[in-house]
Write a protein that holds these residues in place. Structure first.
Motif, PDB file in Angstrom:
ATOM      1  N   PHE A 119      25.608  11.988 -27.400  1.00 39.15           N
ATOM      2  CA  PHE A 119      24.300  12.333 -27.945  1.00 39.15           C
ATOM      3  C   PHE A 119      23.742  11.276 -28.893  1.00 39.15           C
ATOM      4  N   GLY A 120      24.506  10.214 -29.176  1.00 37.55           N
ATOM      5  CA  GLY A 120      23.974   9.087 -29.940  1.00 37.55           C
ATOM      6  C   GLY A 120      23.952   9.267 -31.443  1.00 37.55           C
ATOM      7  N   TYR A 121      24.709  10.206 -31.989  1.00 40.46           N
ATOM      8  CA  TYR A 121      24.751  10.437 -33.435  1.00 40.46           C
ATOM      9  C   TYR A 121      26.165  10.173 -33.948  1.00 40.46           C
ATOM     10  N   THR A 122      26.252   9.843 -35.246  1.00 38.15           N
ATOM     11  CA  THR A 122      27.565   9.727 -35.877  1.00 38.15           C
ATOM     12  C   THR A 122      28.088  11.121 -36.194  1.00 38.15           C
ATOM     13  N   ARG A 123      29.382  11.170 -36.523  1.00 44.66           N
ATOM     14  CA  ARG A 123      29.990  12.460 -36.835  1.00 44.66           C
ATOM     15  C   ARG A 123      29.333  13.095 -38.055  1.00 44.66           C
TER      16      ARG A 123
ATOM     17  N   ARG B 251      19.449  16.447 -25.003  1.00 44.15           N
ATOM     18  CA  ARG B 251      18.631  15.265 -25.286  1.00 44.15           C
ATOM     19  C   ARG B 251      19.443  14.272 -26.114  1.00 44.15           C
ATOM     20  N   HIS B 252      19.505  13.026 -25.656  1.00 46.09           N
ATOM     21  CA  HIS B 252      20.148  11.955 -26.403  1.00 46.09           C
ATOM     22  C   HIS B 252      19.243  11.524 -27.550  1.00 46.09           C
ATOM     23  N   ARG B 253      19.832  10.813 -28.501  1.00 46.35           N
ATOM     24  CA  ARG B 253      19.033  10.350 -29.639  1.00 46.35           C
ATOM     25  C   ARG B 253      17.880   9.468 -29.193  1.00 46.35           C
ATOM     26  N   ASN B 254      18.077   8.713 -28.093  1.00 50.10           N
ATOM     27  CA  ASN B 254      17.015   7.842 -27.592  1.00 50.10           C
ATOM     28  C   ASN B 254      15.997   8.569 -26.715  1.00 50.10           C
ATOM     29  N   GLY B 255      16.124   9.882 -26.579  1.00 55.72           N
ATOM     30  CA  GLY B 255      15.170  10.671 -25.807  1.00 55.72           C
ATOM     31  C   GLY B 255      15.579  10.940 -24.372  1.00 55.72           C
ATOM     32  N   GLU B 256      16.654  10.331 -23.898  1.00 58.97           N
ATOM     33  CA  GLU B 256      17.098  10.551 -22.524  1.00 58.97           C
ATOM     34  C   GLU B 256      17.640  11.978 -22.368  1.00 58.97           C
ATOM     35  N   LEU B 257      17.233  12.623 -21.284  1.00 63.35           N
ATOM     36  CA  LEU B 257      17.674  13.989 -20.993  1.00 63.35           C
ATOM     37  C   LEU B 257      18.799  13.950 -19.970  1.00 63.35           C
ATOM     38  N   ARG B 258      19.870  14.669 -20.277  1.00 61.94           N
ATOM     39  CA  ARG B 258      20.999  14.731 -19.360  1.00 61.94           C
ATOM     40  C   ARG B 258      21.538  16.161 -19.333  1.00 61.94           C
ATOM     41  N   TRP B 259      22.177  16.501 -18.186  1.00 60.52           N
ATOM     42  CA  TRP B 259      22.733  17.837 -18.007  1.00 60.52           C
ATOM     43  C   TRP B 259      24.202  17.849 -18.415  1.00 60.52           C
TER      44      TRP B 259
END
Length: 768
Positions: free
Chosen positions: A302-306, A349-357
């Motif tokens: 998801f592109g975030y730190t812990r 939603r990833h931090r960069n806006g990409e949507l994934r299942w």
């Protein structure tokens, strides 16, 4: 009264418990599995009955349509030797038993001998499988085609077939199998109980008594009491532990230190597994649902730190559209906190806006002595895409198979029409040539209609062969007029006002008239069906126009109906896509029409004007009309010398039609009903021309030609094949290899005369 005391000894209680368990297991097994086994037997009998019904229905229908009633009756009688079948019966269209495994039923009404079947379902002609009131018989019935009236081309008479399976035997076998299984396991458990009793008696009871005695001594205050048991089994270890009770305090301190060390090792192992997992793992607070911990895979997914995940709102991890919002995520966590195990698909939603299942599994767990919610997320985006692509390819393959099946069906229908059409066309032309004025007029109408049918049949065959249709100069206005004439009744009875505007400057185009007729008729019928449920006034407008600058002829079919919604306009030309009810439309009309238009180098477009309705426009290029390669009828002098011709065909109507055509040219005609008879006539006489069908029983046309080539090589070049079945690749290759001319059914008398004249004039008489 002195009560009897039952000693609570292990040597008695354990065997009794095992025996009680065996009895309970057998009882539960019988009560639960017997009905299940009977249902499984019943379902298996249903499947076998359905398969047998399908086989019997297709076999009887084939035999009865062929007229082989004796074979159909024998097929029913054979079932009397099948132990699964209680009875089988065949009823005609008068609901009278025509064949049965029980001879007493033959000739009697179905309702009298088979009252257990639903009479209403029989009259409606529906197929079905049912169980009788006693649940001892499985009853199946289905309708089948058994023939047609003399005036009809298609079978219209229907009968019924009945079949009954014996359920009692299968249920009894299922019950016996369950009982046998229950007794088997009960025996094993009883043997185990006996073995346990012996073990407890000889190995445990006496030693346990010593241990109990020592414990009672200690309980009474004798701290020096010891059991003194030896051995390495459980009682021996228990005895040694009991004897070491004095050292319990020191041992307890040591064990506590060891426990603390094991706890630290366990926590380190947990963290190593947690961080190395390939799935994203989140640990949530039980009350708030907030993230309290996450592994590196979750951070990467998801592109975030812990630390950012610990302070992040759950809504940031969803797509934001229902049901993938923060509120829905908290609701799911509440369900997990209540003890429900969750397995869902989450659109993240990833931090960069990409949507994934992601496939998410969540449950309530205890970590470090605290209740938490553990959720595991696995990325399934690529898996979903692969599944969607597989589904798309499967649907595409399914549609191609349906189109292939449709082509085979059209080819089969066309082939079956060839023989009767040949007779109709030939007889009509002969009547037109030989009859009086009134008869000639009637014969001309018959011939025109029959020749049109013949052209349609040839179109079907051309489609099935994947060959280009025959094209020539076509007047598009005539095609429009013919299509309107055919659809006139349907249009008139729907109260539709038709306006026809045909331009006079439309040139001839090089096309296939029958295919264009099919396109326009389909467009007109589609317009009529869309207007049928539309309130009056209902209007249909057909126009033709010539665009000289573009070199294009346009035909428009416009109506004032409901039109086509924008969402459906892009799909109306897809094969098998239809908005009509089941039974009204197949979804292939517009797809075929578009294919025909594009095959002619044109287009088929649709437009929906603001005032309503739909306008379909067919645009066809004029091109340069080359001189059509029309096979000119061979001219032969009236004084052509008389020929002796052998006609070989297994169908009498075809033989007689060919014979009448050739006798009209004053030829001598000899007929043969089979290849074997033809060889007999060839061995005893001379023939200038040999006309033979290819598909025949016994010796077919191919074998006949090969035998002529072997016996009389000089006569092989006098053979002409007459056939309506050139679809099979083997036949096409054979005809091509032989180099002999072919007259395709349905044929015209002029074509037969031309081929005979060309062959006879170019032939050199050979010795017989």
């Amino acid at each position: 009264m002195k009560s009897i005391r039952v000693p609570a000894s292990l040597k008695f209680t354990v065997p009794l418990i095992l025996l009680a368990f065996a009895a309970t297991l057998s009882t539960v097994n019988l009560l639960y599995h017997v009905p299940e086994a009977e249902r499984a037997a019943e379902e298996d009998s249903r499947k076998r009955l359905a398969q047998e019904m399908s086989r019997l229905q297709s076999t009887l229908e084939y035999l009865l349509l062929k007229g082989d009633v004796t074979a159909a009756q024998r097929e029913i009688s054979v079932l009397a030797h099948n132990h699964d079948v209680l009875f089988a019966a065949l009823a005609d269209d008068q609901d009278t038993v025509a064949a049965a495994t029980r001879r007493a039923w033959i000739g009697r009404p179905v309702v009298e001998v088979l009252p257990q079947f639903d009479a209403r379902a029989l009259h409606e002609g529906t197929a079905g499988i049912a169980i009788d009131a006693n649940a001892s018989e499985l009853l199946g019935h289905a309708s089948l085609l058994i023939g047609s009236e003399r005036q009809e081309l298609r079978p219209s008479r229907t009968g019924s077939v009945f079949l009954a399976y014996d359920l009692r035997r299968y249920k009894a076998e299922a019950r016996a199998q369950v009982l046998q299984q229950s007794l088997y396991w009960a025996g094993w458990v009883a043997a185990l109980a006996l073995a346990m009793w012996l073990t407890f008696h000889f190995l445990l009871t006496r030693r346990t008594a010593r241990l109990v005695h020592a414990a009672e001594e200690i309980a009474s205050g004798n701290l020096s009491a010891r059991s003194g048991l030896k051995g390495t089994d459980e009682l021996g270890r228990l005895s040694r532990a009991f004897d070491a009770m004095a050292l319990a305090i020191a041992t307890d301190i040591t064990e506590r230190r060891r426990a603390d060390e094991a706890l630290r090792v366990s926590e380190a192992s947990y963290r190593a597994i947690f961080d190395a997992a390939e799935d994203a793992i989140f640990v949530h607070d039980l009350d708030t649902g907030a993230i309290v911990d996450a592994n590196p895979k979750a951070c990467a997914a998801f592109g975030y730190t812990r630390d950012e995940l610990r302070h992040l709102d759950l809504g940031e991890l969803g797509s934001g559209t229902s049901p993938y919002t923060g509120e829905e995520a908290r609701r799911l966590l509440q369900r997990a906190a209540a003890g429900e195990e969750l397995r869902i698909e989450w659109h993240g939603r990833h931090r960069n806006g990409e949507l994934r299942w992601h496939e998410v599994y969540g449950k309530r767990v205890t970590i470090g002595g605290q209740d938490r919610i553990l959720s595991l997320a696995r990325d399934i985006t690529d898996k979903r895409r692969a599944a969607e692509e597989l589904a798309r390819q499967r649907e595409s393959l399914y549609q191609r198979e349906k189109l292939a099946a449709l082509g085979s069906l059209l080819a089969g229908v066309a082939h079956e029409l060839n023989n009767p059409l040949s007779v109709v066309v030939a007889r009509a032309v002969l009547l037109e040539e030989q009859g009086d004025v009134k008869a000639r007029a009637a014969a001309q109408k018959i011939r025109t209609a029959a020749e049109r049918c013949a052209r349609i049949v040839r179109t079907f065959l051309a489609m099935a062969r994947q060959q280009q249709p025959e094209r020539g100069p076509v007047a598009i206005n005539d095609v429009v007029t013919d299509a309107l004439d055919i659809a006139a009744y349907a249009v008139r009875t729907s109260s539709i006002h038709v306006t026809v505007e045909l331009a006079h400057d439309v040139p001839l185009i090089f096309a296939d008239a029958d295919q264009l007729h099919q396109v326009l008729l389909n467009l007109i019928i589609n317009a009529q069906q869309s207007l049928q449920e539309h309130p009056a006034p209902r209007r249909l407008r057909v126009t033709t126009a010539f665009d000289a600058a573009a070199g294009v002829v346009r035909v428009s079919v416009a109506d004032n109906g409901p039109g086509i919604p924008p969402a459906l306009r892009a799909r109306i030309f897809e094969p098998y896509f239809t908005t009509k009810p089941i039974g009204i439309g197949t979804g292939v009309g517009l797809a075929v029409s578009l294919g025909i238009a594009e095959a002619h180098g044109g287009t088929l477009a649709v437009d929906c004007p603001p005032e309503g309705g739909a306008v379909f426009t067919v645009s066809l290029p004029v091109g340069t009309l080359a001189t059509a390669d029309v096979a000119s009828a061979s001219t032969w002098a009236a004084g052509t010398r008389r020929r002796t011709i052998l006609v070989v065909d297994d169908e009498a109507e075809i033989r007689e039609a060919l014979a009448d055509i050739l006798l009209g040219e004053r030829h001598r005609v000899v007929t043969a009903t089979s290849g074997r008879e033809a060889l007999e006539r060839l061995s005893s006489g001379h023939f200038d021309v040999i006309l033979t069908d290819i598909r025949m029983p016994d010796i077919d046309g191919r074998a006949l030609y090969q035998e002529i080539e072997r016996r009389w090589p000089g006569r092989a070049r006098r053979v002409v094949f007459v056939t309506g079945d050139t679809l099979a690749s083997a036949l096409r290759e054979f005809v091509h290899a032989s180099g002999r001319p072919v007259i395709e059914k349905p044929f015209l008398p002029s074509e037969v005369r031309r081929v005979i004249a060309e062959l006879a004039d170019g032939d050199v008489p050979a010795a017989s």
